[in-house]
Design a protein around this motif. Structure first.
Motif, PDB file in Angstrom:
ATOM      1  N   PRO A 105      -0.307  -4.391   6.754  1.00 48.21           N
ATOM      2  CA  PRO A 105       0.914  -4.065   6.006  1.00 48.21           C
ATOM      3  C   PRO A 105       1.902  -3.290   6.857  1.00 48.21           C
ATOM      4  O   PRO A 105       1.520  -2.598   7.809  1.00 48.21           O
ATOM      5  CB  PRO A 105       0.399  -3.239   4.824  1.00 48.21           C
ATOM      6  CG  PRO A 105      -0.930  -2.712   5.265  1.00 48.21           C
ATOM      7  CD  PRO A 105      -1.506  -3.761   6.169  1.00 48.21           C
ATOM      8  N   GLU A 106       3.164  -3.393   6.503  1.00 44.75           N
ATOM      9  CA  GLU A 106       4.207  -2.687   7.226  1.00 44.75           C
ATOM     10  C   GLU A 106       4.355  -1.266   6.683  1.00 44.75           C
ATOM     11  O   GLU A 106       3.849  -0.927   5.615  1.00 44.75           O
ATOM     12  CB  GLU A 106       5.531  -3.448   7.092  1.00 44.75           C
ATOM     13  CG  GLU A 106       5.486  -4.853   7.687  1.00 44.75           C
ATOM     14  CD  GLU A 106       6.799  -5.595   7.529  1.00 44.75           C
ATOM     15  OE1 GLU A 106       7.666  -5.099   6.781  1.00 44.75           O
ATOM     16  OE2 GLU A 106       6.956  -6.661   8.147  1.00 44.75           O
ATOM     17  N   LYS A 107       5.076  -0.435   7.427  1.00 49.64           N
ATOM     18  CA  LYS A 107       5.311   0.935   6.997  1.00 49.64           C
ATOM     19  C   LYS A 107       6.125   0.965   5.701  1.00 49.64           C
ATOM     20  O   LYS A 107       6.933   0.071   5.448  1.00 49.64           O
ATOM     21  CB  LYS A 107       6.062   1.718   8.081  1.00 49.64           C
ATOM     22  CG  LYS A 107       5.242   1.986   9.339  1.00 49.64           C
ATOM     23  CD  LYS A 107       6.052   2.804  10.335  1.00 49.64           C
ATOM     24  CE  LYS A 107       5.237   3.095  11.601  1.00 49.64           C
ATOM     25  NZ  LYS A 107       6.008   3.904  12.585  1.00 49.64           N
ATOM     26  N   ILE A 108       5.874   1.999   4.909  1.00 47.91           N
ATOM     27  CA  ILE A 108       6.632   2.200   3.675  1.00 47.91           C
ATOM     28  C   ILE A 108       7.158   3.629   3.643  1.00 47.91           C
ATOM     29  O   ILE A 108       6.633   4.510   4.324  1.00 47.91           O
ATOM     30  CB  ILE A 108       5.779   1.921   2.418  1.00 47.91           C
ATOM     31  CG1 ILE A 108       4.512   2.780   2.419  1.00 47.91           C
ATOM     32  CG2 ILE A 108       5.438   0.437   2.300  1.00 47.91           C
ATOM     33  CD1 ILE A 108       3.658   2.631   1.176  1.00 47.91           C
ATOM     34  N   LYS A 109       8.169   3.855   2.848  1.00 48.20           N
ATOM     35  CA  LYS A 109       8.766   5.184   2.744  1.00 48.20           C
ATOM     36  C   LYS A 109       7.843   6.119   1.981  1.00 48.20           C
ATOM     37  O   LYS A 109       7.250   5.744   0.973  1.00 48.20           O
ATOM     38  CB  LYS A 109      10.115   5.096   2.025  1.00 48.20           C
ATOM     39  CG  LYS A 109      10.845   6.426   1.917  1.00 48.20           C
ATOM     40  CD  LYS A 109      12.191   6.267   1.213  1.00 48.20           C
ATOM     41  CE  LYS A 109      12.909   7.603   1.093  1.00 48.20           C
ATOM     42  NZ  LYS A 109      14.227   7.468   0.400  1.00 48.20           N
ATOM     43  N   LEU A 110       7.707   7.342   2.480  1.00 52.71           N
ATOM     44  CA  LEU A 110       6.905   8.354   1.797  1.00 52.71           C
ATOM     45  C   LEU A 110       7.697   8.913   0.622  1.00 52.71           C
ATOM     46  O   LEU A 110       8.726   9.563   0.806  1.00 52.71           O
ATOM     47  CB  LEU A 110       6.543   9.479   2.770  1.00 52.71           C
ATOM     48  CG  LEU A 110       5.750  10.649   2.177  1.00 52.71           C
ATOM     49  CD1 LEU A 110       4.411  10.177   1.627  1.00 52.71           C
ATOM     50  CD2 LEU A 110       5.544  11.744   3.231  1.00 52.71           C
ATOM     51  N   GLN A 111       7.219   8.628  -0.577  1.00 56.95           N
ATOM     52  CA  GLN A 111       7.888   9.094  -1.793  1.00 56.95           C
ATOM     53  C   GLN A 111       7.058  10.109  -2.566  1.00 56.95           C
ATOM     54  O   GLN A 111       7.599  10.906  -3.326  1.00 56.95           O
ATOM     55  CB  GLN A 111       8.229   7.902  -2.693  1.00 56.95           C
ATOM     56  CG  GLN A 111       9.225   6.939  -2.071  1.00 56.95           C
ATOM     57  CD  GLN A 111       9.552   5.768  -2.976  1.00 56.95           C
ATOM     58  OE1 GLN A 111       8.662   5.081  -3.463  1.00 56.95           O
ATOM     59  NE2 GLN A 111      10.842   5.549  -3.216  1.00 56.95           N
ATOM     60  N   THR A 112       5.743  10.079  -2.378  1.00 58.08           N
ATOM     61  CA  THR A 112       4.872  11.053  -3.038  1.00 58.08           C
ATOM     62  C   THR A 112       5.055  12.409  -2.359  1.00 58.08           C
ATOM     63  O   THR A 112       4.948  12.525  -1.136  1.00 58.08           O
ATOM     64  CB  THR A 112       3.401  10.626  -2.946  1.00 58.08           C
ATOM     65  OG1 THR A 112       3.245   9.340  -3.556  1.00 58.08           O
ATOM     66  CG2 THR A 112       2.499  11.622  -3.653  1.00 58.08           C
ATOM     67  N   SER A 113       5.326  13.423  -3.145  1.00 58.21           N
ATOM     68  CA  SER A 113       5.586  14.752  -2.588  1.00 58.21           C
ATOM     69  C   SER A 113       4.359  15.647  -2.708  1.00 58.21           C
ATOM     70  O   SER A 113       3.388  15.318  -3.400  1.00 58.21           O
ATOM     71  CB  SER A 113       6.758  15.397  -3.330  1.00 58.21           C
ATOM     72  OG  SER A 113       6.398  15.693  -4.673  1.00 58.21           O
TER      73      SER A 113
END
Length: 329
Positions: free
Chosen positions: A177-185
């Motif tokens: 899989p490709e990188k994804i944006k970190l949204q979980t804080s």
């Protein structure tokens, strides 16, 4: 119909869980030698679990399965394990995995380990593993992936994942899989507001270095560590790599500033930082130190799930994007 999974060195089941969360895989048999880890596994999975040394497993009596999972012990290949590799008695456990692969010939082999496996002994250790798999007919792809980049989990945790296919078409269909944006804080996985048990808090009367903590731990936007003489701030504003010896003190303990004081993460928060769901059960009769160890030894479940989804697509004949890694066979 779900693909059948055999899980080796299952630990508490993080890899199994990631695969099962796709809805396409079902663990039919697992093996784990550590009785405490097996206790946690047993509370969360219904499949047969062999609590014994893998060396004692008769590979000829194992049921047929489609995919083999093996998070073989990483200590032999990590800095913490003195980087002794195959000279360490734990290093030969990869060959126990290989013994079962040779006998059962699963369609897919999935391996997980510390990223230092790639560079250990100038790359010779990993070369042995790659050549052993290719010698037995597997086409492999591998990648080092960080939880904060690939799992939407705020932890700086890099691991290497190796996927081997006995079928070349499956191999060609697969990509990581490709990188994804970190949204979980951090606030999604850590409770900065409520008071918890006093055990987890650092205080002036119990910790001689408390004044240094107060001076250095100043923000709720990141996680800190006490490095014996100074406070270290995680500049990435995520949890530092969790370790198996967090429960023993020292400089491996993640520390946070809460509304109620400075404290270390709870075991549940460590499991949160590995991406385990809230309904994952932790045995109440295990010590806190054992729970810390289990969290530190485990995997980031959402990263596993994303890889498993791509494996499933490849097995179904759907080509994943970004297919461009090296072929060994």
């Amino acid at each position: 119909m779900k693909y059948k999974v055999l899980s080796l060195f299952s630990g508490i089941g993080g890899i199994d869980l990631g695969f099962e969360q796709t809805g396409d895989f079902e663990t039919i048999l697992a093996n784990e030698f550590d009785v405490n880890a097996a206790k946690t596994y047993g509370k969360n999975f219904d499949n047969l679990l062999l609590v014994e040394d893998i060396r004692d497993i008769d590979e000829t009596k194992l049921p047929d399965f489609d995919i083999l999972l093996s998070g073989f012990p990483c200590q032999a290949f990590s800095i913490a394990g003195y980087r002794r590799g195959f000279e360490d008695e734990r290093g030969d456990l990869f060959f126990e995995t290989l013994r079962i692969i040779k006998e059962k010939r699963p369609r897919v082999v999935f391996l997980e380990n510390v990223k230092n496996l790639v560079t250990h002994d100038n790359g010779n250790t990993f070369k042995v593993i790659k050549e052993a798999l290719s010698h037995h007919g597997y086409y492999i792809k591998y990648q080092v992936m960080n939880a904060k980049e690939y799992g939407d989990i705020p932890q700086n945790r890099e691991r290497i994942y190796v996927v081997g296919f006995s079928n070349k078409e499956d191999y060609l269909n697969f990509s990581f899989p490709e990188k994804i944006k970190l949204q979980t804080s951090l606030t999604d996985i850590i409770d900065f507001k409520n008071k918890i048990d006093d055990y987890f808090y650092y205080t002036e009367d119990r910790h001689s270095f408390y004044s240094h903590l107060v001076e250095g731990i100043t923000s709720q936007k990141t996680v800190y560590q006490w490095r014996r003489k100074y406070v270290r701030e995680n500049k990435s504003n995520v949890v530092p790599t969790l370790t198996a010896n967090m429960g023993t003190g020292g400089n491996n303990v993640p520390l946070i500033l809460t509304d109620r004081g400075i404290r270390k993460l709870t075991p549940r928060e460590c499991f949160n930082a590995q991406g385990f769901p809230n309904d994952f059960q932790l045995p109440e009769d295990l010590s806190i130190s054992h729970l810390y160890k289990q969290a530190g030894n485990s995997v980031v479940v959402p990263v596993i799930e994303r890889i498993a989804q791509n494996i499933s697509s490849a097995l179904k004949g759907y080509a994943c994007p970004n297919v461009q890694l090296e072929l060994f066979a």
